[in-house]
Design a protein around this motif. Structure first.
Motif, short mmCIF file in Angstrom:
data_model
loop_
_atom_site.label_atom_id
_atom_site.label_comp_id
_atom_site.label_asym_id
_atom_site.label_seq_id
_atom_site.Cartn_x
_atom_site.Cartn_y
_atom_site.Cartn_z
N LEU A 195 7.50 -26.70 49.91
CA LEU A 195 8.58 -26.11 50.70
C LEU A 195 8.02 -25.05 51.66
CD1 LEU A 195 12.04 -25.09 49.39
CD2 LEU A 195 10.66 -23.38 50.54
N LEU A 196 7.13 -24.21 51.12
CA LEU A 196 6.48 -23.17 51.93
C LEU A 196 5.72 -23.80 53.09
CD1 LEU A 196 5.85 -20.03 51.94
CD2 LEU A 196 3.76 -20.62 50.70
N ARG A 197 4.96 -24.85 52.79
CA ARG A 197 4.14 -25.51 53.82
C ARG A 197 5.03 -26.16 54.88
NH1 ARG A 197 -1.02 -26.43 54.03
NH2 ARG A 197 -1.38 -25.93 51.83
N ASP A 198 6.14 -26.74 54.44
CA ASP A 198 7.03 -27.44 55.36
C ASP A 198 7.70 -26.47 56.34
OD1 ASP A 198 8.55 -29.82 56.22
OD2 ASP A 198 10.25 -28.74 55.38
N ARG A 199 8.00 -25.26 55.87
CA ARG A 199 8.76 -24.32 56.70
C ARG A 199 7.89 -23.33 57.45
NH1 ARG A 199 13.83 -23.23 52.46
NH2 ARG A 199 14.47 -25.43 52.36
N ALA A 200 6.65 -23.18 57.04
CA ALA A 200 5.74 -22.24 57.72
C ALA A 200 5.16 -22.89 58.98
CB ALA A 200 4.61 -21.84 56.78
N GLY A 201 4.63 -22.06 59.87
CA GLY A 201 3.93 -22.58 61.05
C GLY A 201 2.55 -23.09 60.68
N GLU A 202 1.99 -23.93 61.54
CA GLU A 202 0.70 -24.58 61.24
C GLU A 202 -0.44 -23.58 61.14
OE1 GLU A 202 2.67 -25.29 63.77
OE2 GLU A 202 3.46 -27.31 63.38
N ARG A 203 -0.40 -22.52 61.94
CA ARG A 203 -1.52 -21.57 61.97
C ARG A 203 -1.70 -20.90 60.61
NH1 ARG A 203 -2.46 -16.01 63.38
NH2 ARG A 203 -0.22 -15.67 63.28
N TRP A 204 -0.61 -20.38 60.04
CA TRP A 204 -0.71 -19.69 58.75
C TRP A 204 -1.00 -20.67 57.61
CZ3 TRP A 204 3.24 -18.44 54.67
CH2 TRP A 204 2.79 -17.42 53.81
N SER A 205 -0.47 -21.88 57.71
CA SER A 205 -0.66 -22.87 56.64
C SER A 205 -2.13 -23.20 56.40
CB SER A 205 0.08 -24.17 56.98
OG SER A 205 1.46 -23.93 57.12
N ALA A 206 -2.97 -22.97 57.40
CA ALA A 206 -4.39 -23.31 57.29
C ALA A 206 -5.23 -22.15 56.74
CB ALA A 206 -4.92 -23.73 58.66
N THR A 207 -4.62 -21.04 56.37
CA THR A 207 -5.38 -19.85 55.98
C THR A 207 -5.52 -19.72 54.46
OG1 THR A 207 -3.43 -18.41 55.86
CG2 THR A 207 -4.53 -18.61 58.02
N GLU A 208 -6.51 -18.91 54.05
CA GLU A 208 -6.67 -18.60 52.63
C GLU A 208 -5.49 -17.78 52.12
OE1 GLU A 208 -10.39 -16.80 51.59
OE2 GLU A 208 -11.57 -18.37 52.60
N GLU A 209 -4.92 -16.94 52.98
CA GLU A 209 -3.77 -16.14 52.54
C GLU A 209 -2.60 -17.04 52.17
OE1 GLU A 209 -1.35 -12.19 53.94
OE2 GLU A 209 -1.18 -13.95 55.22
N PHE A 210 -2.40 -18.12 52.93
CA PHE A 210 -1.34 -19.07 52.60
C PHE A 210 -1.57 -19.65 51.21
CE2 PHE A 210 0.25 -23.34 52.12
CZ PHE A 210 1.56 -23.23 52.54
N THR A 211 -2.80 -20.08 50.93
CA THR A 211 -3.12 -20.68 49.63
C THR A 211 -2.85 -19.70 48.50
OG1 THR A 211 -4.81 -22.03 50.71
CG2 THR A 211 -4.96 -21.81 48.31
N ASP A 212 -3.24 -18.44 48.72
CA ASP A 212 -3.03 -17.41 47.70
C ASP A 212 -1.54 -17.13 47.52
OD1 ASP A 212 -3.99 -15.09 46.01
OD2 ASP A 212 -2.87 -14.00 47.54
N THR A 213 -0.79 -17.05 48.61
CA THR A 213 0.65 -16.80 48.54
C THR A 213 1.35 -17.93 47.79
OG1 THR A 213 0.59 -15.55 50.59
CG2 THR A 213 2.73 -16.41 49.92
N ALA A 214 0.99 -19.17 48.12
CA ALA A 214 1.60 -20.33 47.44
C ALA A 214 1.32 -20.28 45.94
CB ALA A 214 1.06 -21.62 48.05
N ARG A 215 0.11 -19.91 45.56
CA ARG A 215 -0.23 -19.82 44.13
C ARG A 215 0.65 -18.79 43.43
NH1 ARG A 215 -3.25 -16.27 41.48
NH2 ARG A 215 -4.08 -15.33 43.38
N ARG A 216 0.85 -17.65 44.06
CA ARG A 216 1.68 -16.60 43.44
C ARG A 216 3.15 -17.02 43.37
NH1 ARG A 216 -1.42 -11.27 43.95
NH2 ARG A 216 -3.26 -11.78 45.18
N ALA A 220 5.63 -17.42 40.09
CA ALA A 220 6.92 -16.70 39.99
C ALA A 220 8.08 -17.65 39.70
CB ALA A 220 7.17 -15.92 41.28
N ILE A 221 8.08 -18.85 40.28
CA ILE A 221 9.22 -19.76 40.10
C ILE A 221 9.22 -20.35 38.69
CG2 ILE A 221 8.22 -21.97 40.86
CD1 ILE A 221 11.68 -20.54 41.87
N ARG A 222 8.05 -20.31 38.01
CA ARG A 222 7.97 -20.88 36.65
C ARG A 222 8.28 -19.85 35.55
NH1 ARG A 222 3.13 -22.16 35.31
NH2 ARG A 222 2.06 -21.33 37.14
#
Length: 316
Positions: A195-216, A220-222
């Motif tokens: 969901l995060l990847r689908d709604r975010a822009g392409e630039r941020w989706s390619a970053t390490e920060e995106f990967t870290d944010t998605a992991r967190r 949280a959702i679990r």
């Protein structure tokens, strides 16, 4: 990603230049994360207060850049795990607009203040709108990120085919019992990352920060109960349309918001469209609308500096 299928709520208490606190308001315990200006040993009640409210499937971490950026500019800044999320209590009820606005009004008072500026992303923005209408005395100003006025969003979904196509399928999918909860939490919460990847822009989706944010966010959702509570916000918004409380809420929301209002959106947001954000100027006559470049639905994370700067202008 392999980890505990049922993380403890305290898993979201990440260390940083901020303080984790438990604050009781409106009958439940909220987990809040607070940052104050450097050299300030404690939060002075005379210091302006900013309260940050996250969106669907998220938690306080969404505001890490604004927590530090606004504190550095001299503001007491508090990011909240909303009712049902993160390390905040998860009661079975209270996911309606009336109660959520009462949560924020109660939090402002529990933090020792008489008023605050509210900043909200997506659903957190809808809570800002509701609080400004239902508890106007505690709201100094509001800033919204990809969060149109609820009446404007409803009209856009009914009348604008591109907005309806972008927004309605997920909203309807979340209305059935139990199945959406299972979808959000299975496979270590992969649905939240998608969901995060689908709604975010392409630039941020390619970053390490995106990967870290998605992991967190997947952690949280679990947390037990978090997925169900997150979905209850969406379910009340749908079911209340045919009930007296929902009709009363939408009638109340037709009152114009008279405080200074800032509406921000990512110029690459494919989920909440620019035309939807710009609707309903008569509902917030003091509103200023600003597009954030190189950002999708999560502008405050994707391009945080201009977002923080625009909020600081509102606060000034």
């Amino acid at each position: 990603m392999s980890s505990n299928p049922h993380p403890d709520p305290s898993a979201v208490r990440y260390d940083g230049p901020w303080t984790h606190r438990d604050v009781h308001a409106n009958g439940i315990r909220f987990h809040v994360v607070e940052a104050v200006p450097a050299g300030t040993a404690y939060a002075d009640p005379d210091m302006p207060l900013v309260v940050l409210l996250h969106g669907f499937g998220d938690f306080w971490w969404s505001w890490r850049h604004q927590l530090t950026g606004l504190a550095a500019r001299g503001f007491r800044t508090v990011a909240v795990d909303l009712r049902g999320y993160g390390d905040t209590d998860k009661p079975p009820r209270g996911y309606d607009g009336w109660t959520l606005a009462g949560d924020v009004a109660g939090l402002i008072r529990a933090l020792g203040h008489t008023e605050a500026t509210l900043v909200g992303h997506a659903e957190g923005g809808l809570v800002c709108w509701a609080t400004a209408v239902l508890h106007p005395r505690v709201v100094r100003s509001i800033a919204l990120i990809s969060s149109p006025h609820p009446a404007a969003l409803k009209r856009a979904v009914l009348r604008d085919k591109p907005q309806r196509s972008a927004w309605l399928p997920d909203f309807l999918r979340y209305q059935v019992p139990r199945v959406p909860e299972a979808r959000l939490t299975r496979d270590d919460g992969i649905a939240i990352e998608l969901l995060l990847r689908d709604r975010a822009g392409e630039r941020w989706s390619a970053t390490e920060e995106f990967t870290d944010t998605a992991r967190r966010m997947r952690t949280a959702i679990r947390i037990p109960g978090a997925a169900h509570c997150a979905l209850e916000y969406q379910r009340w918004a749908f079911r209340s349309q045919w009930r007296p409380d929902g009709r009363r809420f939408m009638a109340a929301m037709s009152e114009p918001v008279l405080v200074p209002t800032l509406a921000l959106y990512g110029d690459r947001d494919r989920y909440i469209l620019p035309g939807t954000i710009r609707r309903g100027q008569q509902l917030s006559p003091q509103r200023r609308v600003v597009a954030i470049p190189d950002a999708g639905h999560y502008a405050h994370q994707e391009n945080p500096e201009p977002v923080t700067a625009e909020i600081a202008k509102l606060l000034a």
